[in-house]
Structures are given as C-alpha cells and as structure tokens.
Design an enzyme around this catalytic site. Sequence first.
Site, mmCIF file in Angstrom:
data_model
loop_
_atom_site.group_PDB
_atom_site.id
_atom_site.type_symbol
_atom_site.label_atom_id
_atom_site.label_comp_id
_atom_site.label_asym_id
_atom_site.label_seq_id
_atom_site.Cartn_x
_atom_site.Cartn_y
_atom_site.Cartn_z
ATOM 1 N N SER A 30 78.297 56.929 46.538
ATOM 2 C CA SER A 30 77.907 56.847 45.132
ATOM 3 C C SER A 30 79.100 56.544 44.223
ATOM 4 C CB SER A 30 77.223 58.148 44.698
ATOM 5 O OG SER A 30 78.071 59.256 44.928
ATOM 6 N N THR A 31 80.286 57.006 44.576
ATOM 7 C CA THR A 31 81.472 56.703 43.769
ATOM 8 C C THR A 31 81.855 55.232 43.949
ATOM 9 O OG1 THR A 31 82.158 58.967 44.270
ATOM 10 C CG2 THR A 31 83.749 57.572 43.117
ATOM 11 N N ASP A 81 87.898 53.787 48.424
ATOM 12 C CA ASP A 81 86.771 54.559 48.960
ATOM 13 C C ASP A 81 86.767 55.964 48.365
ATOM 14 O OD1 ASP A 81 84.549 55.222 50.442
ATOM 15 O OD2 ASP A 81 85.510 55.033 52.392
ATOM 16 N N GLY A 82 85.630 56.603 48.420
ATOM 17 C CA GLY A 82 85.485 57.976 47.948
ATOM 18 C C GLY A 82 85.804 58.971 49.054
ATOM 19 N N ALA A 83 85.517 60.244 48.800
ATOM 20 C CA ALA A 83 85.717 61.290 49.804
ATOM 21 C C ALA A 83 84.772 62.443 49.486
ATOM 22 C CB ALA A 83 87.160 61.783 49.802
ATOM 23 N N ASP A 84 84.500 63.235 50.509
ATOM 24 C CA ASP A 84 83.686 64.442 50.300
ATOM 25 C C ASP A 84 84.564 65.624 49.937
ATOM 26 O OD1 ASP A 84 81.090 63.249 50.986
ATOM 27 O OD2 ASP A 84 82.044 62.965 52.933
ATOM 28 N N LYS A 94 85.436 62.785 55.138
ATOM 29 C CA LYS A 94 84.547 61.711 54.715
ATOM 30 C C LYS A 94 83.376 61.623 55.699
ATOM 31 C CE LYS A 94 86.300 57.814 53.598
ATOM 32 N NZ LYS A 94 85.207 57.803 52.594
ATOM 33 N N GLU A 103 84.465 52.956 57.893
ATOM 34 C CA GLU A 103 85.448 53.258 56.835
ATOM 35 C C GLU A 103 86.834 53.443 57.435
ATOM 36 O OE1 GLU A 103 82.534 55.515 53.608
ATOM 37 O OE2 GLU A 103 83.713 56.728 54.973
#
Length: 217
Positions: A30-31, A81-84, A94, A103
């Site tokens: 989503s990011t 990229d995003g991350a959790d 991730k 990724e």
Amino acid sequence: MTQDELKKAAAWAALEFVKENTIVGVGTGSTVNHFIDALGTVKDTITGAVSSSEASTARLQALGIEVFELNDVDSLDVYVDGADEINAHNEMIKGGGAALTREKIVAAVAKQFVCIVDDTKLVDTLGDFPLPVEVIPMARSYVARELLKLGGDPVYRQGVVTDNGNVILDVHNLSISNAKQLETQINSIVGVVTNGLFAMRGADKVIIGTKNGPQIK
Ligand SMILES: O=C[C@H](O)[C@H](O)[C@H](O)COP(=O)(O)O
C-alpha cells in the site's frame, strides 16, 4: 494525519532518489502504491521500472510505465519499497503482502534500497509482526516443524499462493535479537525459498512519514 497519509508523504518524498533516464526498482504494497502514483507524474523522465510483483506490474503498466524483466537489466540505481517493521539498524521484516522473494531479488540487484514507511513501522526489536516465510508447497509441514524448533509459532497463510506458486508460513512469537543470523538460519531449512527478514541486505535510506513531514535517515 491518517496512517495512509503518512505512507503517501513518505512515498512521494522518495521521488528525490529517482534519477532521470534510469530504470527504477519498485516494491509492493500500500505504501509503494503511492510511490507508483508519484512515479507516474515523472514517467516521461525515466526509462521504466522493474517490478517485484504482478500487482505492482499491473499498476505501473496502467500508468503507462514500461516494466522490464529483471533478467534484461544489468543494474538498478535504486529500489523503493515499504516494510512491515524496521529497526534502528535498518533491518526489516517484509512480506505482509506475500511478495518477499521477488522483493529480495530486486533489492539485491539495486545499488540503493530506499525504504518508505509511516512511523508506526519503527520498532526497537523485530518480531511483533509475524515473520513471513515463503515455502515450496510440499515442504510446508516439514518447514513448520523446523520453525517450531527455532522457537516460533508458524501459521499457514490460508488461501494465499505467491506469484512464484508457493505458500507462506507466518511465524509468530519471535523476538529477534540477531536478525542476520536468523535470516541465514531460516533460509538454510530445505524447502524454504526465502524469509521476510531483510537484514543481510537492509535499507540504505529510510523515509519515515511523520505528522511533521517526511524524515530521511
Ligand atoms: O509483501 C509485501 C511487502 O513486503 C510490503 O512492502 C510490506 O508488506 C509493507 O506493505 P505496506 O506498505 O502495505 O504496509
């Protein structure tokens, strides 16, 4: 500001790392979807993108951004990229969206990994977010037993098949003190494709969406 607004602010700030006439490595989630929207506004200045998932590929192509096969690209200047979760050493968990393997592959090719997160993703210790592990389907039960021996509680992510045709085990109740060691240890279990720890290759820059604006560190 909402969490989504913080994600959006971090994502748009990542445009400053995108160089003209280059192919951009693009993550998933989503990011990153906000980043893809931002990339759409500069699409005439870049050569195109390499994507880490079918979902991101579809979104990039819908905006008219050419998507290249990674095998046809020698190098990438930047991967966004995003991350959790991300800790103070720029080590990440991730794979919340099951895209971890592609990724990790695209990140490995990039000279710079720019991680975009809202400030809820910052943690002292990785592991509150269940660690995703991509597994060859026939090895699922064996790998789950091995993960139990490492002290985690693996849960099969029902109904999810990765872009590579594999399954995901989410490992709960890990408190990760040595992320590099655990990343290597889990990857050495036969049947594991990769796990969602990005510690051996962490982020080079982190853009954090905060209520005071994006912060880059
Ligand atoms: O598999 C998914 C990816 O690792 C995402 O980058 C991660 O889950 C973060 O996603 P989001 O930006 O939606 O929080």
